[in-house]
Design a protein around this motif. Structure first.
Motif, mmCIF file in Angstrom:
data_model
loop_
_atom_site.group_PDB
_atom_site.id
_atom_site.type_symbol
_atom_site.label_atom_id
_atom_site.label_comp_id
_atom_site.label_asym_id
_atom_site.label_seq_id
_atom_site.Cartn_x
_atom_site.Cartn_y
_atom_site.Cartn_z
ATOM 1 N N TYR A 178 -33.653 12.583 3.214
ATOM 2 C CA TYR A 178 -34.451 13.678 2.645
ATOM 3 C C TYR A 178 -33.821 15.026 2.996
ATOM 4 N N GLY A 179 -33.382 15.175 4.249
ATOM 5 C CA GLY A 179 -32.738 16.423 4.649
ATOM 6 C C GLY A 179 -31.471 16.695 3.864
ATOM 7 N N LEU A 180 -30.673 15.653 3.617
ATOM 8 C CA LEU A 180 -29.435 15.813 2.860
ATOM 9 C C LEU A 180 -29.712 16.189 1.408
ATOM 10 N N ILE A 181 -30.701 15.529 0.795
ATOM 11 C CA ILE A 181 -31.019 15.818 -0.601
ATOM 12 C C ILE A 181 -31.564 17.229 -0.743
ATOM 13 N N GLN A 182 -32.412 17.651 0.189
ATOM 14 C CA GLN A 182 -32.941 19.013 0.104
ATOM 15 C C GLN A 182 -31.831 20.047 0.278
ATOM 16 N N MET A 183 -30.878 19.774 1.139
ATOM 17 C CA MET A 183 -29.757 20.703 1.294
ATOM 18 C C MET A 183 -28.872 20.706 0.046
ATOM 19 N N ARG A 184 -28.642 19.550 -0.546
ATOM 20 C CA ARG A 184 -27.768 19.470 -1.721
ATOM 21 C C ARG A 184 -28.419 20.046 -2.971
ATOM 22 N N ASP A 185 -29.728 19.807 -3.138
ATOM 23 C CA ASP A 185 -30.405 20.141 -4.396
ATOM 24 C C ASP A 185 -31.458 21.234 -4.267
ATOM 25 N N GLY A 186 -31.705 21.744 -3.067
ATOM 26 C CA GLY A 186 -32.802 22.683 -2.859
ATOM 27 C C GLY A 186 -32.683 23.943 -3.692
ATOM 28 N N ASN A 187 -33.666 24.181 -4.567
ATOM 29 C CA ASN A 187 -33.625 25.351 -5.454
ATOM 30 C C ASN A 187 -34.772 26.322 -5.193
ATOM 31 N N ASN A 188 -35.492 26.125 -4.084
ATOM 32 C CA ASN A 188 -36.607 27.004 -3.738
ATOM 33 C C ASN A 188 -37.653 27.052 -4.856
ATOM 34 N N GLN A 189 -37.817 25.903 -5.521
ATOM 35 C CA GLN A 189 -38.794 25.708 -6.601
ATOM 36 C C GLN A 189 -38.471 26.511 -7.863
ATOM 37 N N LYS A 190 -37.270 27.039 -7.973
ATOM 38 C CA LYS A 190 -36.874 27.746 -9.190
ATOM 39 C C LYS A 190 -36.027 26.818 -10.054
ATOM 40 N N PHE A 191 -36.681 26.208 -11.039
ATOM 41 C CA PHE A 191 -36.005 25.308 -11.951
ATOM 42 C C PHE A 191 -36.559 25.551 -13.354
ATOM 43 N N PHE A 192 -35.856 25.047 -14.348
ATOM 44 C CA PHE A 192 -36.304 25.292 -15.718
ATOM 45 C C PHE A 192 -37.489 24.398 -16.041
ATOM 46 N N ASN A 193 -38.575 25.021 -16.499
ATOM 47 C CA ASN A 193 -39.754 24.269 -16.921
ATOM 48 C C ASN A 193 -40.516 25.081 -17.951
ATOM 49 N N GLY A 194 -41.056 24.401 -18.919
ATOM 50 C CA GLY A 194 -41.798 25.082 -19.974
ATOM 51 C C GLY A 194 -42.577 24.086 -20.806
ATOM 52 N N THR A 195 -42.964 24.508 -22.000
ATOM 53 C CA THR A 195 -43.764 23.688 -22.902
ATOM 54 C C THR A 195 -43.051 23.565 -24.238
ATOM 55 N N SER A 196 -42.960 22.348 -24.758
ATOM 56 C CA SER A 196 -42.235 22.115 -25.998
ATOM 57 C C SER A 196 -42.980 22.724 -27.180
ATOM 58 N N GLY A 197 -42.187 23.158 -28.148
ATOM 59 C CA GLY A 197 -42.757 23.723 -29.372
ATOM 60 C C GLY A 197 -42.260 22.965 -30.581
ATOM 61 N N ALA A 198 -41.750 23.698 -31.564
ATOM 62 C CA ALA A 198 -41.342 23.083 -32.825
ATOM 63 C C ALA A 198 -40.061 22.263 -32.664
ATOM 64 N N TRP A 199 -40.041 21.106 -33.344
ATOM 65 C CA TRP A 199 -38.842 20.255 -33.377
ATOM 66 C C TRP A 199 -38.247 20.307 -34.782
ATOM 67 N N ASN A 200 -36.938 20.602 -34.844
ATOM 68 C CA ASN A 200 -36.251 20.653 -36.128
ATOM 69 C C ASN A 200 -35.373 19.411 -36.246
ATOM 70 N N PRO A 201 -35.769 18.429 -37.080
ATOM 71 C CA PRO A 201 -35.005 17.180 -37.167
ATOM 72 C C PRO A 201 -33.646 17.351 -37.845
ATOM 73 N N LEU A 202 -33.453 18.423 -38.596
ATOM 74 C CA LEU A 202 -32.178 18.624 -39.280
ATOM 75 C C LEU A 202 -31.106 19.137 -38.329
ATOM 76 N N THR A 203 -31.487 20.076 -37.490
ATOM 77 C CA THR A 203 -30.526 20.658 -36.545
ATOM 78 C C THR A 203 -30.629 20.055 -35.149
ATOM 79 N N HIS A 204 -31.620 19.150 -34.968
ATOM 80 C CA HIS A 204 -31.860 18.515 -33.673
ATOM 81 C C HIS A 204 -32.095 19.550 -32.576
ATOM 82 N N THR A 205 -32.904 20.550 -32.919
ATOM 83 C CA THR A 205 -33.207 21.601 -31.949
ATOM 84 C C THR A 205 -34.688 21.582 -31.585
ATOM 85 N N MET A 206 -34.964 21.886 -30.354
ATOM 86 C CA MET A 206 -36.329 21.929 -29.834
ATOM 87 C C MET A 206 -36.564 23.283 -29.179
#
Length: 622
Positions: A312-340
């Motif tokens: 656990y100590g090793l993983i927190q040192m390797r990956d610790g981001n101080n809870q700043k990571f990308f997170n949000g809510t999905s919206g429109a999906w475009n099946p032609l351009t494969h964009t979300m």
């Protein structure tokens, strides 16, 4: 009425009991310094009395040696293991945070504060002779030294992340080795104990392995009797021994065991912008797992707070981001351009200076995981991701059917790791670099050179991959005319504009073209910005080290304090365990005399009875 030789049987049982006790005492004494050995004790009880149909009822039949058992307290074992997981975690954090603190410490020659002060001093020299090429070249060189400092720091942190990554694999290998040994011991113990005896030494070996395992990861063990379905009352002597780690992952189940397999992420599976390639994810696999087979039992959750231990100590040192990571809510999906489209609410995701989202990587939408090949930002609160439509492993088209009818799903890139590890320190340097470069470039591009030409930008970033159609460095237009802003700049590629390095006269020194060569209005603006403009966490440019070193020092201090606390508890709990299960040489010496006397007395009874029988048989003719 009992036999005339009944007394000999009683005396013989006393001899056997005393002999077993003496042998057990001798074994204790010989193992007084053996790691993991538990003191053993002979369990004795009075033999079933013999009914003799006399006025006194029953006659004692001597003593039975029931078993030789370990003296051990499971409560102290669990306390010790619970403490070990915390000691293991903080020992790793203390070690690696200390290294980071050493990296940031200013040695008076190559540290940030020294280099920044030197750059400011050279800036003052330019003010005294703004038209002189030598002073400008010296200033540009001192700015280059600052960019080199960040390049070096980034490389150091990347190397440290690689060391952490390799140690995670080594730790998983150690856990797997212990799992295999425990499963083997379980079989040996059951084979012996199904015959009616207790495998004390093998149980000690197994408990010692579990103690070692608890330093790597949190451990819970469970042992239950195996029941004969055809005869539930029969004592089979066999047990089912289970080892559970990280709060809910089965590692060992009697004779079978699972393993933790480290699977390197692909080159396009980044979680943070500055992560090195090949970071390991951990999978739970069966003992016969073959690398490359893709046959996993489950994912081993890397942000599991119940994991504990060195892992656990090793993983927190390797990956610790101080809870700043990308997170949000999905919206429109475009099946032609494969964009979300994804809507975000966190302020740090709306500031490109703080953005650590990799250019391509893995994105989780709802319960499904996809790969994205790029993203754009609208400058407000919406990101748009382009999803890869081909599975890299199978070559088949990716099924996007679940995205067409769904919206408002939770979207994540990476996970929240509540610790200041390598990604955190990298992102802090990137934030300073982006803000600092923006402020410097805003001033240098609005000024003029000593010869009256328009000024150019000074700070940029080297491209990771350059082509014939792309310049080796990011252009000023790329940094200012898109919503990405200075996102492209990182500690790894931070650089002074190469043309200015070769020709320092490109430095914009003048604010007024009507003045002479020595006019330094623009240089004066730079000096004011360095001294007064807040560019990083409410502080000026030169105070970067104060902020970042405070983080590293505090983290090191906290980890060191916790390590010492749990080390002291470790010794205290171990002493408590030893007070119960350990061998006390003085006590064993006293037992040796006690059992010797018991043996001597039983021998004396045999001798006395022998004389009686001799008298009875030889002299009376019976």
């Amino acid at each position: 009425m009992p036999s005339q030789f009944f007394g000999l049987n009683i005396a013989a049982s006393g001899l056997r009991a005393a002999n077993a006790a003496m042998n057990t005492t001798a074994n204790n004494i010989s193992n007084c310094n053996t790691d993991g050995y538990s003191r053993q004790k002979v369990q004795q009880e009075a033999a079933d009395a013999l009914r003799v149909f006399t006025t006194y009822g029953c006659a004692g039949a001597g003593v039975d040696t029931v078993a030789i058992e370990r003296v051990r307290d499971e409560f102290y074992d669990q306390r010790y293991r619970d403490n070990e997981k915390l000691y293991g975690e903080y020992s790793q954090k203390n070690y690696y945070q200390s290294i980071i603190e050493q990296y940031y410490n200013d040695n008076g020659e190559t540290g940030f504060s020294t280099l920044f002060s030197r750059m400011q001093a050279n800036l003052q020299s330019v003010m005294t002779a703004a038209g002189t090429t030598t002073t400008k070249a010296t200033y540009v060189a001192s700015m280059t030294a600052i960019t080199d400092y960040f390049n070096t720091m980034s490389i150091n942190l990347q190397n440290l992340q690689n060391d952490l990554n390799q140690e995670i694999k080594t730790t998983c290998d150690a856990i797997n080795s212990i799992a295999e040994e425990v499963a083997s011991l379980n079989e040996q113990i059951n084979i012996i104990e199904m015959t009616g005896t207790t495998a004390n030494d093998l149980r000690d070996t197994r408990d010692l392995l579990i103690d070692h395992l608890s330093e790597y990861v949190s451990v819970k063990v469970k042992e239950t009797d195996v029941i004969d379905e055809n005869d539930p009352e029969r004592d089979t002597g066999a047990t089912r021994f289970e080892v559970w780690i990280a709060g809910g992952t089965c590692l060992v189940d009697t004779y079978s065991y699972n393993k933790l397999a480290c699977i390197a992420r692909d080159d396009d599976e980044f979680i943070n912008q500055t992560d090195i390639t090949g970071l390991y994810d951990i999978k739970v696999v069966r003992s016969n797992f073959e690398e490359g087979s893709g046959k996993y039992i489950s994912n081993f959750d890397l942000d599991n707070a119940n994991m504990g231990g060195k892992l656990y100590g090793l993983i927190q040192m390797r990956d610790g981001n101080n809870q700043k990571f990308f997170n949000g809510t999905s919206g429109a999906w475009n099946p032609l351009t494969h964009t979300m489209s994804v809507t975000v609410t966190n302020d740090y995701l709306k500031d490109m200076a703080q953005c650590s989202l990799p250019a391509e990587g893995v994105i989780q939408i709802g319960a499904r995981t996809y790969e994205y090949t790029g993203w754009t930002y609208d400058g407000d609160s919406t990101y748009t991701f382009t999803l890869d439509d081909t599975d890299d492993e199978t070559g088949r088209a990716v099924d996007f059917s679940r995205l067409q009818s769904r919206s408002y799903d939770t979207v994540n890139v990476g996970k929240s790791i509540d610790y200041q590890g390598i990604p955190y320190y990298q992102s802090q340097m990137n934030e300073w670099i982006r803000n600092f470069a923006r402020e410097v470039n805003n001033i240098t591009t609005t000024g003029y050179t000593s010869t009256g030409e328009d000024g150019c930008y000074m700070l940029t970033g080297d491209r990771t991959v350059s082509s014939n159609t792309s310049p080796a460095q990011y252009t000023f237009e790329e940094l200012t005319t898109t919503n990405y802003g200075y996102y492209y700049l990182t500690a790894d590629n931070f650089a002074v504009y190469s043309a200015m390095v070769h020709n320092s006269n490109l430095l914009a020194t003048k604010a007024d073209t009507t003045e002479g060569d020595d006019e330094f209005g623009n240089i004066d603006k730079l000096g004011d910005m360095f001294n007064s403009k807040e560019v990083f966490r409410g502080a000026t440019s030169g105070e970067f080290l104060d902020k970042i070193l405070a983080d590293a020092a505090l983290n090191t201090s906290n980890a060191s304090t916790m390590e010492k606390t749990y080390e002291a508890l470790r010794n205290t709990i171990d002493n408590q365990r030893l007070s119960v299960a350990g061998v006390d040489e003085d006590e064993e010496a006293a037992n040796l005399v006690k059992f010797q006397n018991a043996y001597t007395l039983s021998s004396k009874v045999v001798q006395t009875l022998t004389e009686m029988y001799d008298q009875l048989i030889l002299n009376t003719g019976v």
